[in-house]
Design an enzyme around this catalytic site. Sequence first.
Site, short mmCIF file in Angstrom:
data_model
loop_
_atom_site.label_atom_id
_atom_site.label_comp_id
_atom_site.label_asym_id
_atom_site.label_seq_id
_atom_site.Cartn_x
_atom_site.Cartn_y
_atom_site.Cartn_z
N ASP A 57 0.85 -1.19 0.00
CA ASP A 57 0.00 0.00 0.00
C ASP A 57 0.89 1.24 0.00
OD1 ASP A 57 -2.90 1.03 0.56
OD2 ASP A 57 -1.55 2.20 1.83
N TYR A 62 3.18 9.51 -0.15
CA TYR A 62 4.10 8.87 0.79
C TYR A 62 5.58 8.98 0.41
CZ TYR A 62 0.05 6.23 2.64
OH TYR A 62 -1.14 5.84 3.18
N LYS A 87 -2.49 6.08 -4.40
CA LYS A 87 -3.60 6.99 -4.10
C LYS A 87 -3.35 8.37 -4.69
CE LYS A 87 -3.72 4.66 0.36
NZ LYS A 87 -2.30 4.47 0.73
N HIS A 120 -7.40 9.55 -1.99
CA HIS A 120 -6.71 9.44 -0.69
C HIS A 120 -7.47 10.11 0.46
CE1 HIS A 120 -2.39 9.20 1.12
NE2 HIS A 120 -3.29 8.99 2.05
N LYS A 245 2.44 -1.50 9.33
CA LYS A 245 3.74 -1.01 8.87
C LYS A 245 4.80 -1.46 9.84
CE LYS A 245 2.38 3.38 9.22
NZ LYS A 245 0.95 3.26 9.39
P1 A2P Z 1 8.72 -0.76 13.71
O1 A2P Z 1 8.83 -0.22 12.32
O2 A2P Z 1 9.92 -0.45 14.55
O3 A2P Z 1 8.33 -2.23 13.76
P2 A2P Z 1 0.68 1.13 12.39
O4 A2P Z 1 0.84 0.03 11.39
O5 A2P Z 1 -0.55 1.05 13.23
O6 A2P Z 1 0.81 2.49 11.76
O7 A2P Z 1 1.91 1.01 13.41
C1 A2P Z 1 3.25 1.13 12.96
C2 A2P Z 1 4.15 1.20 14.18
O8 A2P Z 1 4.04 0.00 14.93
C3 A2P Z 1 5.59 1.37 13.83
O9 A2P Z 1 6.14 2.26 14.78
C4 A2P Z 1 6.20 -0.03 14.00
O10 A2P Z 1 7.52 0.06 14.43
C5 A2P Z 1 5.33 -0.61 15.08
N1 A2P Z 1 5.16 -2.05 14.92
C6 A2P Z 1 4.85 -2.72 13.79
N2 A2P Z 1 4.72 -4.04 14.02
C7 A2P Z 1 4.96 -4.22 15.34
C8 A2P Z 1 4.97 -5.36 16.19
N3 A2P Z 1 4.72 -6.59 15.72
N4 A2P Z 1 5.26 -5.17 17.50
C9 A2P Z 1 5.50 -3.93 17.98
N5 A2P Z 1 5.49 -2.82 17.23
C10 A2P Z 1 5.23 -2.95 15.93
#
Ligand code: A2P
Length: 297
Positions: A57, A62, A87, A120, A245
């Site tokens: 995505d 972005y 988007k 978007h 993400k």
């Molecule tokens: P990181 O890139 O260090 O893994 P969202 O998808 O809701 O936007 O959240 C993204 C955030 O969540 C990023 O800061 C990412 O950090 C963190 N994140 C992604 N996967 C995990 C996970 N399995 N456990 C803890 N934090 C996570």
Amino acid sequence: MLEFKQNLPFADADGCYELLDGNRIPAIGFGTWRVKDREDGAAVCADAIRAGYRHFDTAYLYGSEESVGEAIRASGIDRSEFFVTTKVWKDDLSAEGARLELETSLSRLGMDYVDLLLIHWPRRDSEDPEWRERLTETWNAFQQFKREGLVKSIGVANFLPHHFEALEGEVPVVNQIEVHPGYLQKEAVRYCRERGILVEAWAPLGQNRLMTNPVVESIAEKHHVSPAQVCLRFSLELGLLPLPKSANPDRMRQNRELFGFSLDEDDRAELMGLPEKTGWSGEHPDDAIPMPDLSKL
Ligand code: A2P
């Protein structure tokens, strides 16, 4: 009350939802907001491909389109195995503006089509008196892009029920909105579900804010999984398509390991009952959101 699905329509992370137009979309996507075109952007996307993601995505906004395209080409896996969404940003909501953005996106991706193109954001800002006309014109252009083969499916993002009224012709196959425990957007989800519009959940982890939430943590402990897995399983059981993400390969993999456990009624009740706006980004589709400074992301 939103309904949960007892049985998911797929058995593993390679499963797909079927869209209203008959196209199939992998049920877990990799979000690339913040994977900007920095030096390691393509490496992050390459890690995601190695972790199993085939659904990316991205967005004109972005700055990650070149990275996504580069990683897909370098993977040696056929383009047709991937599902790529981009988007059109709110500043270009016109037939000509949307076409220019799409052409730029395709050139940054190095592709001759995208699988899904989304509007978007529904309006420029809260003051914009012509947002309905802009949406109508842009949506008509999207239908033309589809006829031309530049996009396979078309949809919207950050739409609330009243925004859909401006659209004519085809029903959008997707609405991508912020949804996670603590921010359920029940009305928007119900509206979409009634019409067969698939809801994609951005910020399914509350942009990290839910990872230390005590309710989420205790459910995670109970099932011997991580807080992220609880949030992502919650998304799938609600029939949504989560777009997590991560820049970390272990967490990328973990975010697809959602099929060895399921939430029970108590878990669901607790997650549904989190105080409203827990983990919310603070962004509302009818408000002005300033154009982010991409250099600071
Ligand atoms: P990181 O890139 O260090 O893994 P969202 O998808 O809701 O936007 O959240 C993204 C955030 O969540 C990023 O800061 C990412 O950090 C963190 N994140 C992604 N996967 C995990 C996970 N399995 N456990 C803890 N934090 C996570």
